[in-house]
Design an enzyme around this catalytic site. Structure first.
Site, PDB file in Angstrom:
ATOM      1  N   SER A 117       0.767  -1.115  -0.055  1.00 49.05           N
ATOM      2  CA  SER A 117       0.144  -0.086   0.073  1.00 49.05           C
ATOM      3  C   SER A 117       0.977   1.177  -0.078  1.00 49.05           C
ATOM      4  CB  SER A 117      -1.064   0.091   1.041  1.00 49.05           C
ATOM      5  OG  SER A 117      -1.828   0.842   1.028  1.00 49.05           O
TER       6      SER A 117
ATOM      7  N   ASP B 211      -8.969  -5.456  -5.078  1.00 48.98           N
ATOM      8  CA  ASP B 211      -8.205  -4.624  -4.431  1.00 48.98           C
ATOM      9  C   ASP B 211      -8.813  -3.044  -4.586  1.00 48.98           C
ATOM     10  OD1 ASP B 211      -6.007  -3.089  -3.412  1.00 48.98           O
ATOM     11  OD2 ASP B 211      -4.581  -4.715  -4.044  1.00 48.98           O
TER      12      ASP B 211
ATOM     13  N   HIS C  85      -7.262  -5.850  -0.971  1.00 49.27           N
ATOM     14  CA  HIS C  85      -5.999  -5.038  -0.619  1.00 49.27           C
ATOM     15  C   HIS C  85      -4.949  -5.647   0.286  1.00 49.27           C
ATOM     16  CE1 HIS C  85      -3.952  -0.984  -0.733  1.00 49.27           C
ATOM     17  NE2 HIS C  85      -3.955  -1.054   0.618  1.00 49.27           N
TER      18      HIS C  85
END
Length: 304
Positions: A110, A250, A277
């Site tokens: 991320s 995601d 995610h």
């Protein structure tokens, strides 16, 4: 079993906390892996399961809590302009030097993948490969992707989100419940959320300076200082082999990470079907298998 060492190093006017997981039987030629957590501001806990790579691959795995996060020094009174990507690029460089890592790999998840790209464009001498996991190449692409996913939520959930954002009541229980619907679709599809993710989130909520300053109140209402961030125009400077991974569901939609694939010279991609995610929490064994195979390709070769 692996061996775990925890410590701190001086950084800025405080210290950075780190955790080193070393295999009992190191595999000759394997290089250390530095893991960069997301948020910004989420601490390393939700990525703890990547330490298993130490036993599975015979390599050292390094986690740290970025400055302002988790067990590292916090600066709730720092001005907004203090919290920049460059601060964390400098922290990474200081940590690599402090630990004397030499050649190594970087994996960022991320925001950590965004940070990894910021690091790679500087072409550090000892970086051997980069894994960008569930990350956007610009925040505008991220916001656009979040808007598309948000438009697919049930109407009452969308209405609750919009109502409270317009009223500035993003701490209202109705808003938080609506946010959770998005999270269970696109952030982590394991219900209830894994304990490591809950631990990271709890630390962030306890002292949210970094997350709220750089990002905003949640994953899809981005109003922080990173709102205009992009690395797209610098990606041609990434000179190491790069793996880009994402989940099928995601919140980092394909359009958000496609620029990495288009602009990095030596790059490949992998999408985890059924994941979102936090692919590494949803499909931990498969995630580590994909990562381990990539790292092994770019390790030192044993001599003799």
């Amino acid at each position: 079993m692996s061996r775990i060492t925890e410590g701190t190093m001086p950084f800025q006017d405080g210290e950075t906390w780190y955790r080193i997981t070393e295999p009992d039987a190191p595999t000759p030629g394997t290089l250390p892996l530095v893991v960069l957590h997301g948020g910004p501001g989420m601490a390393h806990d939700y990525l703890r399961n990547l330490a298993v790579l130490a036993d599975e691959t015979g390599r050292t795995v390094v986690h740290h809590d970025q400055f302002g996060c988790g067990r590292s020094s916090h600066r709730p009174d720092a001005p907004a302009e203090y919290w920049t990507p460059q601060l964390f690029v400098d922290e990474y460089a200081a940590l690599v030097a402090h630990l004397g890592l030499g050649d190594h790999h970087v994996l960022g998840q991320s925001w950590g993948g965004m940070l990894g790209s910021e690091i790679a464009v500087t072409q550090p001498a000892h970086l051997r490969s980069l894994a960008i996991c569930n990350s956007p190449a610009s925040m505008q692409l991220w916001v656009d992707g979040a808007a598309e996913l948000r438009a697919q939520l049930p109407a009452d959930v969308q209405d609750a989100l919009t109502k409270h954002e317009q009223a500035g009541t993003v701490d209202d229980p109705e808003y938080l419940a609506a946010t959770q619907v998005f999270y269970e679709r696109h952030v982590c599809r394991v219900v209830p959320m894994p304990a490591d993710f809950v631990d990271s989130e709890a630390q962030m909520e306890q002292e949210p300076t970094v997350y709220h300053t750089m990002n905003g109140p949640n994953e899809f209402h981005v109003i922080g200082t990173m709102r205009d961030w992009t690395v797209i125009d610098r990606l041609d400077r990434v000179a190491v082999p790069t793996l880009v991974v994402a989940g099928e569901h995601d919140e980092a939609t394909p359009a958000t990470w496609q620029p990495f694939v288009e602009h990095i010279a030596d790059v490949r991609q992998h999408v985890f079907p059924g994941a979102s995610h936090c692919s590494h929490l949803e499909q931990p064994e498969e995630f580590r298998r994909v990562i381990a195979a990539f790292l092994a390709e770019h390790d030192d070769q044993p001599t003799g």
